[in-house]
Enzyme design. Structure first.
Site, PDB file in Angstrom:
ATOM      1  N   ASN A  60      -8.633  -0.786 -55.298  1.00 10.88           N
ATOM      2  CA  ASN A  60      -9.062   0.035 -54.149  1.00 10.88           C
ATOM      3  C   ASN A  60      -9.979   1.147 -54.621  1.00 10.88           C
ATOM      4  O   ASN A  60     -11.004   1.441 -54.003  1.00 10.88           O
ATOM      5  CB  ASN A  60      -7.869   0.710 -53.449  1.00 10.88           C
ATOM      6  CG  ASN A  60      -6.932  -0.218 -52.715  1.00 10.88           C
ATOM      7  OD1 ASN A  60      -5.749   0.090 -52.552  1.00 10.88           O
ATOM      8  ND2 ASN A  60      -7.424  -1.343 -52.255  1.00 10.88           N
TER       9      ASN A  60
ATOM     10  N   ASP B 111      -0.185  -3.213 -46.063  1.00 15.99           N
ATOM     11  CA  ASP B 111      -1.516  -3.751 -45.763  1.00 15.99           C
ATOM     12  C   ASP B 111      -1.744  -3.798 -44.249  1.00 15.99           C
ATOM     13  O   ASP B 111      -0.806  -4.012 -43.480  1.00 15.99           O
ATOM     14  CB  ASP B 111      -1.610  -5.166 -46.368  1.00 15.99           C
ATOM     15  CG  ASP B 111      -3.045  -5.632 -46.490  1.00 15.99           C
ATOM     16  OD1 ASP B 111      -3.967  -4.814 -46.332  1.00 15.99           O
ATOM     17  OD2 ASP B 111      -3.240  -6.831 -46.743  1.00 15.99           O
TER      18      ASP B 111
END
Ligand code: FPP
Length: 231
Positions: free
Chosen positions: A65, A17
């Site tokens: 996502n 991330d």
């Protein structure tokens, strides 16, 4: 009495991330951050193999996502996959390592799906190191899918369910690392992480170097794992 250290983990998972924030700090588009993230991922996978870690699972793209990222960002990620599987994955396999993909590939552009499957199929057997890509992966749907498959085959037990997870045959992760400062698992290996040690760092993924990775491994090795037992 001094306590024995854990040995090197067999399986490490990474939630990569912070690519977007890394790019934003440089006034660059998010795709620039993903590109830098891919370079970091390649270095970390080399380091993991060098250290004798058998499996490194990287969360490259979650189911969420795919639903929520803008089309141009997704296209950038698909291009990175095309690049990685066109070049680096072949080199990795030629050097004796393997690639495995977990997740639902059917939502990807057909050429990307084909490239990933080919990368997996070209992997050597009995590799000492396997890079596991979680792509369009989400634990909840993985568990629901596995439960349906196990039920259809005669019943759900821990063993029959585990046999139907994408990770069947891979040992559970010993350590899960998340970069970028958030402290959550975000639908990553939820079933498999039952006894995983968790390691969170604020370092944004493109800045996460093999030295940072080593630090996480050293911390893991110094922790006591009890699996529900007493001290
Ligand atoms: C999360 O950062 C990261 C991703 C959604 C993608 C991770 C992908 C890579 C590191 C490249 C992997 C390599 C291949 C071959 C695809 P974010 O964008 O959510 O960052 P932010 O939280 O700072 O916005």
């Amino acid at each position: 009495m001094s306590r024995a250290l854990n040995s090197v983990p067999r399986h490490v998972g990474i939630i990569m991330d912070g690519n977007g924030r890394w790019a934003k700090k440089r006034l660059m588009p998010r795709s620039y951050g993903h590109n830098a993230g891919m370079k970091a991922m390649i270095k970390i996978s080399e380091r993991a193999a060098e250290r004798g870690i058998e499996y490194l699972t990287v969360y490259a793209l979650s189911t969420e996502n795919i639903i929520s990222r803008p089309a141009d960002e997704l296209e950038g990620l698909y291009n990175l996959l095309r690049k990685y599987f066109g070049e680096n994955a072949q080199k990795l396999c030629a050097e004796g390592s393997a690639i495995k993909i977990i997740g639902d590939l059917s939502a990807l552009p057909p050429d990307v799906e084909e490239l990933l499957k080919k990368g997996e199929a070209n992997s050597p057997e009995n590799a000492r190191f396997t890079l596991v890509f979680a792509i369009n992966y989400g634990s909840r749907s993985e568990i629901a899918r596995a439960a349906n498959l196990a039920a259809a085959k005669g019943g759900i037990t821990e063993e029959s369910l585990e046999n139907e997870l994408y990770t069947a045959g891979i040992p559970a992760p010993d350590l899960i690392i998340r970069t970028g400062g958030e402290m959550r698992l975000s639908n990553f290996l939820l079933y498999q992480a039952a006894y995983a040690e968790l390691y969170f760092t604020k370092v944004l993924f493109p800045d996460f170097t093999p030295a940072h990775f080593d630090k996480a491994i050293e911390e893991y090795m110094s922790r006591e794992r009890r699996y529900g037992g007493s001290r």
